[in-house]
Design a protein around this motif. Structure first.
Motif, PDB file in Angstrom:
ATOM      1  N   SER A   8     -28.898  31.665  57.529  1.00  0.00           N
ATOM      2  CA  SER A   8     -29.674  32.477  56.588  1.00  0.00           C
ATOM      3  C   SER A   8     -31.120  32.000  56.529  1.00  0.00           C
ATOM      4  N   GLU A   9     -31.951  32.912  56.132  1.00  0.00           N
ATOM      5  CA  GLU A   9     -33.378  32.569  56.062  1.00  0.00           C
ATOM      6  C   GLU A   9     -33.677  31.947  54.714  1.00  0.00           C
ATOM      7  N   GLY A  10     -34.571  31.048  54.722  1.00  0.00           N
ATOM      8  CA  GLY A  10     -34.990  30.459  53.443  1.00  0.00           C
ATOM      9  C   GLY A  10     -34.722  28.976  53.406  1.00  0.00           C
ATOM     10  N   ASN A  11     -35.469  28.345  52.629  1.00  0.00           N
ATOM     11  CA  ASN A  11     -35.325  26.912  52.464  1.00  0.00           C
ATOM     12  C   ASN A  11     -35.783  26.552  51.052  1.00  0.00           C
ATOM     13  N   PHE A  12     -34.917  25.898  50.363  1.00  0.00           N
ATOM     14  CA  PHE A  12     -35.270  25.539  48.993  1.00  0.00           C
ATOM     15  C   PHE A  12     -34.630  24.190  48.703  1.00  0.00           C
ATOM     16  N   ASN A  13     -35.382  23.170  48.797  1.00  0.00           N
ATOM     17  CA  ASN A  13     -34.815  21.824  48.651  1.00  0.00           C
ATOM     18  C   ASN A  13     -34.698  21.417  47.193  1.00  0.00           C
ATOM     19  N   GLU A  69     -28.528  21.051  35.644  1.00  0.00           N
ATOM     20  CA  GLU A  69     -29.939  20.976  36.044  1.00  0.00           C
ATOM     21  C   GLU A  69     -30.209  21.921  37.223  1.00  0.00           C
ATOM     22  N   ILE A  70     -29.273  21.860  38.217  1.00  0.00           N
ATOM     23  CA  ILE A  70     -29.439  22.719  39.411  1.00  0.00           C
ATOM     24  C   ILE A  70     -29.391  24.190  38.995  1.00  0.00           C
ATOM     25  N   LYS A  71     -28.467  24.505  38.107  1.00  0.00           N
ATOM     26  CA  LYS A  71     -28.338  25.895  37.634  1.00  0.00           C
ATOM     27  C   LYS A  71     -29.658  26.382  37.032  1.00  0.00           C
ATOM     28  N   GLN A  72     -30.227  25.539  36.160  1.00  0.00           N
ATOM     29  CA  GLN A  72     -31.507  25.908  35.514  1.00  0.00           C
ATOM     30  C   GLN A  72     -32.607  26.108  36.554  1.00  0.00           C
ATOM     31  N   LEU A  73     -32.656  25.184  37.548  1.00  0.00           N
ATOM     32  CA  LEU A  73     -33.722  25.252  38.564  1.00  0.00           C
ATOM     33  C   LEU A  73     -33.578  26.494  39.441  1.00  0.00           C
ATOM     34  N   VAL A  74     -32.316  26.836  39.777  1.00  0.00           N
ATOM     35  CA  VAL A  74     -32.089  28.025  40.622  1.00  0.00           C
ATOM     36  C   VAL A  74     -32.470  29.285  39.838  1.00  0.00           C
ATOM     37  N   VAL A  75     -32.071  29.332  38.561  1.00  0.00           N
ATOM     38  CA  VAL A  75     -32.418  30.484  37.723  1.00  0.00           C
ATOM     39  C   VAL A  75     -33.944  30.641  37.660  1.00  0.00           C
ATOM     40  N   LYS A  76     -34.605  29.505  37.475  1.00  0.00           N
ATOM     41  CA  LYS A  76     -36.078  29.530  37.386  1.00  0.00           C
ATOM     42  C   LYS A  76     -36.683  30.039  38.711  1.00  0.00           C
ATOM     43  N   ALA A  77     -36.123  29.522  39.840  1.00  0.00           N
ATOM     44  CA  ALA A  77     -36.632  29.922  41.161  1.00  0.00           C
ATOM     45  C   ALA A  77     -36.418  31.417  41.399  1.00  0.00           C
ATOM     46  N   ILE A  78     -35.269  31.932  40.930  1.00  0.00           N
ATOM     47  CA  ILE A  78     -34.991  33.373  41.091  1.00  0.00           C
ATOM     48  C   ILE A  78     -36.035  34.183  40.300  1.00  0.00           C
ATOM     49  N   ALA A 133     -31.943  35.831  47.605  1.00  0.00           N
ATOM     50  CA  ALA A 133     -30.678  36.086  46.883  1.00  0.00           C
ATOM     51  C   ALA A 133     -29.532  35.303  47.530  1.00  0.00           C
ATOM     52  N   ASP A 134     -29.447  35.405  48.909  1.00  0.00           N
ATOM     53  CA  ASP A 134     -28.381  34.706  49.645  1.00  0.00           C
ATOM     54  C   ASP A 134     -28.417  33.211  49.358  1.00  0.00           C
ATOM     55  N   TYR A 135     -29.594  32.668  49.519  1.00  0.00           N
ATOM     56  CA  TYR A 135     -29.747  31.220  49.418  1.00  0.00           C
ATOM     57  C   TYR A 135     -29.405  30.722  48.010  1.00  0.00           C
ATOM     58  N   ILE A 180     -27.312  32.028  45.925  1.00  0.00           N
ATOM     59  CA  ILE A 180     -25.848  32.036  45.738  1.00  0.00           C
ATOM     60  C   ILE A 180     -25.219  30.846  46.455  1.00  0.00           C
ATOM     61  N   TYR A 181     -25.652  30.601  47.710  1.00  0.00           N
ATOM     62  CA  TYR A 181     -25.092  29.479  48.481  1.00  0.00           C
ATOM     63  C   TYR A 181     -25.319  28.147  47.753  1.00  0.00           C
ATOM     64  N   LEU A 182     -26.533  28.003  47.232  1.00  0.00           N
ATOM     65  CA  LEU A 182     -26.844  26.748  46.538  1.00  0.00           C
ATOM     66  C   LEU A 182     -25.949  26.547  45.317  1.00  0.00           C
ATOM     67  N   MET A 183     -25.797  27.620  44.553  1.00  0.00           N
ATOM     68  CA  MET A 183     -24.954  27.511  43.347  1.00  0.00           C
ATOM     69  C   MET A 183     -23.487  27.254  43.713  1.00  0.00           C
ATOM     70  N   MET A 184     -23.052  27.889  44.828  1.00  0.00           N
ATOM     71  CA  MET A 184     -21.677  27.644  45.273  1.00  0.00           C
ATOM     72  C   MET A 184     -21.507  26.176  45.666  1.00  0.00           C
ATOM     73  N   ALA A 185     -22.497  25.652  46.393  1.00  0.00           N
ATOM     74  CA  ALA A 185     -22.420  24.237  46.808  1.00  0.00           C
ATOM     75  C   ALA A 185     -22.361  23.339  45.583  1.00  0.00           C
TER      76      ALA A 185
END
Lengths: 251, 215
Positions: free
Chosen positions: B112-117, B163-172, B179-181, B183-188
């Protein structure tokens, strides 16, 4: 918890040999209490002390207290015959008397002076029913008790004990001479009898103690090592010695 | 004199097999976590294939426990040990499944495309790895304190997850992640959070096998 027996600082010696050392325990009413431990640990001695069967053994010296229903069983005024009527006993090997099935069960009541045939008839039938034997022997009550199988003979001995209308039944390895099916029948019967009687059982079969008893006492070399609810003893005993014994690491 | 030597050696063998299964699961989960961090799909593919070995271990240990219960009729500490092993292999197998889940994610994310460390993912991975190792060590050493340490560490994993949940929500919200990335991050993160829970279960069964008390 209502107690039938209260045992305090009980010590027993056969001559110079100590058989029981400072035993303290209560036997709860209408429960099954199992006594376990290796051979020679004192469990049968303790059982026999509860109805003073040890009085019959020469050189047997007892110290300490046993109270039955609050009364000291060693006091001079205490009636031993009454005690043995109220506290019946079933032995390891079935020991029917050489007489008919009916007479075996009627023997105790007759000794107590019951002569009325109707009362005797009712007592015998009820005792045989309570011992889960009546249906198997109803048509042959006049036959010799020696004709019965081992398991039936043991249930007859239980019926004989029941006919005395006891409160407590002491059982000394009652199934050790029986096959698995007869053993299962006696175990079912013991569980049934718990409704009416208090039962104290000596057993070498730890699975049996785990299956049927409410409380388990572990004795070793005359000492009561641990006494607790059976579930606790067999899942998480407090003492290392108990654990070693019940897991079969020594004995 | 000690009796039941055959029974003792069967119990030793059971413990040894549980340790072997744990080693395999730890290796798979460590590789899965590293494949996830480094987006190494080749390694991830190997882990997916190796999951069968974990399942085989679970099956054979379960069978052995049943056989011992049937033949030896264990009680007290022996029964607690066997009960604990039976429960622990289920948690180990689930951790193994999550290693596969993470590996599958790695394969997807690499494509998938995207990178978000997120450094929190790496931190979460480190804590999870340590929890599993500690749980196993507590089993081997019969160490209640070590097992309790595992249970305490789970709070840290849960905090990282939040913390990760908050950061992903903020990034969205800020449109910094696809969108793909996301979801994958939250699943991980969720898989890691579940791995933490399974490590806690392992520790709780270790405590039960020693004390007879299960929390």
């Amino acid at each position: 918890m209502e107690k039938v027996f209260t045992i305090k600082k009980l010590n027993l010696k056969y001559g110079e040999k100590t058989a029981l050392l400072d035993i303290n325990m209560d036997i709860p009413k209408n429960e099954i209490t199992a006594l376990i431990g290796p051979s020679g640990c004192g469990k049968s001695t303790l059982l026999r002390t509860l109805n003073r069967m040890n009085d019959l053994i020469e050189n047997c010296h007892v110290k300490g207290d046993i109270k039955y229903e609050g009364n000291d069983i060693f006091s001079k005024d205490f009636d031993v015959i009454d005690l043995r009527t109220n506290v019946g006993m079933v032995f390891q090997k079935p020991n029917p008397f050489p007489m008919s099935i009916f007479d075996n069960v009627a023997y105790g009541p007759r000794c107590q002076g019951v002569k009325d045939k109707k009362i005797l008839q009712e007592t015998v039938i009820q005792a045989l029913k309570n011992a889960a034997l009546y249906d198997e022997v109803r048509d042959r009550l006049k036959e010799s008790a020696k004709e019965l199988s081992g398991g039936q003979q043991q249930r007859l001995c239980i019926a004989r004990a029941i006919a005395m209308r006891p409160d407590v039944i002491l059982m000394d390895e009652p199934t050790s001479a029986l096959d698995p099916i007869a053993t299962a029948k006696i175990e079912d019967l013991i569980l049934e009898l718990k409704q009416k009687y208090t039962i104290v059982i000596v057993t070498h079969n730890m699975q049996q103690a785990a299956r049927i008893s409410d409380n388990t006492a572990f004795l070793l070399m005359g000492e009561l090592i641990e006494y607790d609810k059976t579930d606790k003893i067999f899942s998480n005993p407090a003492k290392a010695k108990t654990e070693e014994y019940i897991t079969g690491r020594f004995g | 004199m000690t009796y039941r030597t055959q029974f003792d050696s069967e119990l030793d063998n059971l413990k040894l097999n549980l340790i072997r299964m744990s080693d395999l699961v730890i290796r798979n989960i460590t590789d899965a976590l590293h494949s996830f961090i480094n987006m190494n799909s080749e390694l991830a593919e190997r882990i997916i294939k190796e999951d069968k070995l974990v399942n085989d271990f679970e099956y054979s240990i379960e069978k052995e426990c049943m056989r011992i219960i049937l033949r030896e009729q264990p009680v007290a500490k022996d029964l607690r040990l066997i009960t604990s092993v039976l429960k622990m292999i289920t948690d180990l197998e689930r951790i193994g499944d999550h290693a596969v889940d993470l590996s599958r994610l790695t394969v997807f994310m690499e494509k998938s495309e995207g990178n978000f460390n997120l450094p929190q993912i790496k931190l979460m991975i480190d804590v999870c790895e340590e929890m599993i190792r500690l749980a196993l060590d507590s089993f081997v050493n019969k160490d209640i304190n070590m097992a309790k340490e595992v249970i305490d560490k789970d709070d840290l994993v849960d905090d990282y997850f939040e913390e990760i949940k908050q950061l992903v929500v903020k990034a969205i919200k800020e449109n910094n992640i696809s969108a793909d990335y996301s979801i994958y991050l939250m699943m991980a993160a969720k898989y890691l959070e579940r791995i933490g829970d399974h490590a806690v279960n392992l520790a709780e069964w270790v405590i039960f096998s020693i004390t007879g008390e299960h929390q």
